[in-house]
Structures are given as C-alpha cells and as structure tokens.
Design a protein around this motif. Structure first.
Motif, short mmCIF file in Angstrom:
data_model
loop_
_atom_site.label_atom_id
_atom_site.label_comp_id
_atom_site.label_asym_id
_atom_site.label_seq_id
_atom_site.Cartn_x
_atom_site.Cartn_y
_atom_site.Cartn_z
N ARG A 4 0.83 -1.21 0.00
CA ARG A 4 0.00 0.00 0.00
C ARG A 4 0.86 1.27 0.00
N LEU A 5 2.05 1.18 -0.56
CA LEU A 5 3.00 2.29 -0.54
C LEU A 5 2.99 3.04 -1.86
N PRO A 6 3.40 4.32 -1.87
CA PRO A 6 3.51 5.06 -3.13
C PRO A 6 4.60 4.45 -4.00
N THR A 7 4.46 4.61 -5.33
CA THR A 7 5.43 4.01 -6.25
C THR A 7 5.88 5.00 -7.31
N LEU A 8 6.97 4.65 -7.94
CA LEU A 8 7.45 5.33 -9.16
C LEU A 8 7.61 4.24 -10.21
N THR A 9 7.00 4.44 -11.38
CA THR A 9 7.05 3.43 -12.42
C THR A 9 8.23 3.68 -13.36
N ILE A 10 9.09 2.67 -13.47
CA ILE A 10 10.24 2.73 -14.37
C ILE A 10 10.17 1.52 -15.29
N LEU A 11 10.11 1.78 -16.61
CA LEU A 11 9.97 0.71 -17.61
C LEU A 11 8.80 -0.21 -17.28
N ASP A 12 7.69 0.41 -16.89
CA ASP A 12 6.44 -0.29 -16.59
C ASP A 12 6.50 -1.15 -15.33
N ILE A 13 7.51 -0.94 -14.48
CA ILE A 13 7.61 -1.65 -13.21
C ILE A 13 7.36 -0.66 -12.07
N PRO A 14 6.30 -0.85 -11.27
CA PRO A 14 6.04 0.05 -10.14
C PRO A 14 6.97 -0.26 -8.96
N ILE A 15 7.84 0.69 -8.64
CA ILE A 15 8.83 0.51 -7.58
C ILE A 15 8.46 1.40 -6.40
N VAL A 16 8.48 0.85 -5.19
CA VAL A 16 8.01 1.61 -4.04
C VAL A 16 8.95 2.77 -3.73
N ARG A 17 8.37 3.86 -3.31
CA ARG A 17 9.11 5.01 -2.80
C ARG A 17 8.81 5.07 -1.31
N ALA A 18 9.74 4.56 -0.51
CA ALA A 18 9.47 4.43 0.92
C ALA A 18 10.76 4.50 1.71
N THR A 19 10.62 4.84 2.97
CA THR A 19 11.76 4.75 3.89
C THR A 19 11.96 3.29 4.27
N GLU A 20 13.07 3.02 4.89
CA GLU A 20 13.35 1.66 5.37
C GLU A 20 12.26 1.19 6.35
N ALA A 21 11.87 2.09 7.27
CA ALA A 21 10.87 1.73 8.27
C ALA A 21 9.52 1.44 7.62
N GLU A 22 9.14 2.25 6.62
CA GLU A 22 7.87 2.05 5.93
C GLU A 22 7.88 0.73 5.16
N ALA A 23 8.99 0.43 4.52
CA ALA A 23 9.10 -0.83 3.78
C ALA A 23 9.00 -2.03 4.71
N MET A 24 9.65 -1.94 5.86
CA MET A 24 9.62 -3.05 6.79
C MET A 24 8.23 -3.27 7.39
N GLU A 25 7.52 -2.20 7.65
CA GLU A 25 6.17 -2.32 8.18
C GLU A 25 5.25 -2.98 7.16
N GLU A 26 5.45 -2.65 5.87
CA GLU A 26 4.63 -3.24 4.83
C GLU A 26 4.99 -4.72 4.64
N ILE A 27 6.26 -5.07 4.76
CA ILE A 27 6.67 -6.47 4.68
C ILE A 27 6.05 -7.26 5.84
N ARG A 28 6.02 -6.66 7.03
CA ARG A 28 5.37 -7.32 8.16
C ARG A 28 3.90 -7.60 7.85
N ARG A 29 3.21 -6.60 7.32
CA ARG A 29 1.79 -6.76 7.01
C ARG A 29 1.58 -7.84 5.95
N LEU A 30 2.39 -7.84 4.91
CA LEU A 30 2.24 -8.80 3.83
C LEU A 30 2.48 -10.23 4.32
N THR A 31 3.46 -10.40 5.20
CA THR A 31 3.79 -11.73 5.69
C THR A 31 2.68 -12.30 6.56
N GLU A 32 1.92 -11.43 7.19
CA GLU A 32 0.86 -11.88 8.08
C GLU A 32 -0.50 -12.00 7.39
N GLN A 33 -0.50 -11.84 6.05
CA GLN A 33 -1.71 -12.08 5.27
C GLN A 33 -1.76 -13.54 4.84
#
Length: 259
Positions: A4-33
């Motif tokens: 659920r993070l903001p992204t920047l699309t490069i060559l049609d690939i959406p890449i997250v724009r996030a801090t380390e802490a934001e990325a880790m929190e999202e990884i935690r959420r994804l793993t618990e789904q």
C-alpha cells in the motif's frame, strides 16, 4: 496481496518510494496475510532483463512489493520524474532487517541458494546475530530437476514462513513465482549473492564505497569476467532505454491530447 506504498514506475515496473521503516512495516503486514507474497529487489540489471523477457517482466510487475536497489535505479528515477527514492532498499541491507523481524515475530526462515555448505554458514551467522531466529532448514541452490519436488517438500515440511532464495536474477524470481505457493511460505525474497556475502564467500565493499553508492565498482573488480559487461555496457543501455521510454510516453500523451 499488494503493498500500500507510493510508487514510481520505471519501464512499466512500479517501484516503491518508501523509507526503510515504511518498507519493513509493509513487509510485516504482507507476511501476516493469508496469501503468499513475493519481495523483489530491482537494480539496473534486473530492470533491463524485464525489457527482454516479457514473462519475467510480468513476474516483477505482479510481485507484492518491488524495491529499488542501487545507483542505476536512482539515476533512472531522475530521468522518469526528477525525483529520488527516500532510501536505497537493497537486499544486502534490508534482508538482515527481515531476518531480525522474523526473530521478533517467531517466523520460521528457510535458506535456499548458493553452493553446498554456504547456506549453513550463513544460517549460523544469522542465528548468532538474532539468537531467537528459527532457521527451519537450508538447501543449496544447485540441485537436479528430479530433486525439485524433494526440495519443495523439504521447505513445506519445515513449516517455513519466510523463504530466502539466493539464485541470482532472473532465476530466483522465476523459481519463487512458480513454486512459492507449493512450499507454503508466506513471504518469498530473492536475495542474489546475499547468502555468499553473509557466509564470507564474497566480501562486501568497504563501508565508504557503500555510502558513496559505488559498491558496484568493488564487485566488478572482484569478478571482472562476470560483471564488467553488466556494469559498463548494460547499465548505460538501461538508462538509454529509460530515456527512450519516457520520450515515447510523452509523445503519445501529446498526440492523444486535444489540439
């Protein structure tokens, strides 16, 4: 399940724009789904591969979370939108944080990749750094086709939550896309040479080179035959592809706008 993070699309690939802490929190959420989630770190080499292999591009596009790795992707961001990424979310730095989180959350981690014996050495190091970390199993990345089902069963029977795969691009992402669901692992992470770095097979660049974002130069001097073309030929070609893609999209947008 997507992030659920903001992204920047490069060559049609959406890449997250996030801090380390934001990325880790999202990884935690994804793993618990309940659905399996695939984590991919993309550098210039990875993104260039997607331009030549539509099936691989689809795997990367459909990953749960795609993170920026290296100066090439940072340079591409400037070309695409004159923006920067809040952090360099490379696998060598972020994967230890995933392991730390796994230790804290009680997730079972399986290491798959590298030459025989390397994953075991890496596992010992990870546990020494995180005493509560549970390594559910290890396996070399070099096995025969007829051994595949046995490897998948080994991972599944180990009740693995997080599957760390170090086979290099694009093999590790292709392997996870095909087999992660069969293994039962909630989170799959492609980590390249991370197991080799961790086991001491390949040394990392000095810290000053890491901070200056020229770790690629150190790696190339260590493995010139394998890496010179990637860094000296493929990287400039990648940036040219990004610039051309931006130009084409602007031209199409201009043609589609009412006169």
């Amino acid at each position: 399940m997507k992030h659920r993070l903001p992204t920047l699309t490069i060559l049609d690939i959406p890449i997250v724009r996030a801090t380390e802490a934001e990325a880790m929190e999202e990884i935690r959420r994804l793993t618990e789904q309940p659905e399996p989630a695939l984590v991919i770190y993309v550098n210039a080499h990875t993104l260039e591969l997607t331009t030549r292999d539509p099936a691989y591009r689809q795997i990367v596009q459909e990953a749960a979370i795609v993170m920026n790795d290296g100066i090439g992707v940072s340079m591409a961001a400037k070309i695409v939108g004159s923006v920067s990424f809040p952090a360099n979310l490379n696998g060598t730095d972020l994967t230890p944080l995933i392991l730390k989180l796994a230790a804290e959350r009680g997730w079972r981690v399986f290491l798959l990749g590298a030459q025989p014996g390397v994953a075991e050495k890496a596992a010992a190091k990870f546990v020494s750094q995180n005493p509560t970390l549970v390594i559910s199993g290890t396996n070399s990345g070099f096995f025969k086709a007829e051994e595949l089902e046995g490897v998948i069963q080994k991972i599944r029977e180990a009740r693995t939550d997080v599957l760390i795969v170090g086979m290099g691009n694009p093999v590790q992402e292709q392997w996870l896309a095909r087999h992660q669901a069969q293994t039962g692992a909630k989170l799959g992470v492609g980590v390249g040479a991370f197991l080799d770095f961790s086991a001491g097979v390949f040394p990392r660049a000095p810290l000053w080179m890491q901070k200056m974002k020229i770790e690629w130069l150190y790696r190339m001097t260590r493995e010139p035959k394998r890496l010179w073309k990637r860094y000296l030929v493929e990287a400039p070609v990648f940036l040219a592809h990004v610039a051309l893609d931006v130009w084409k999209k602007k031209r199409r947008a201009k043609s589609a706008s009412p006169q």
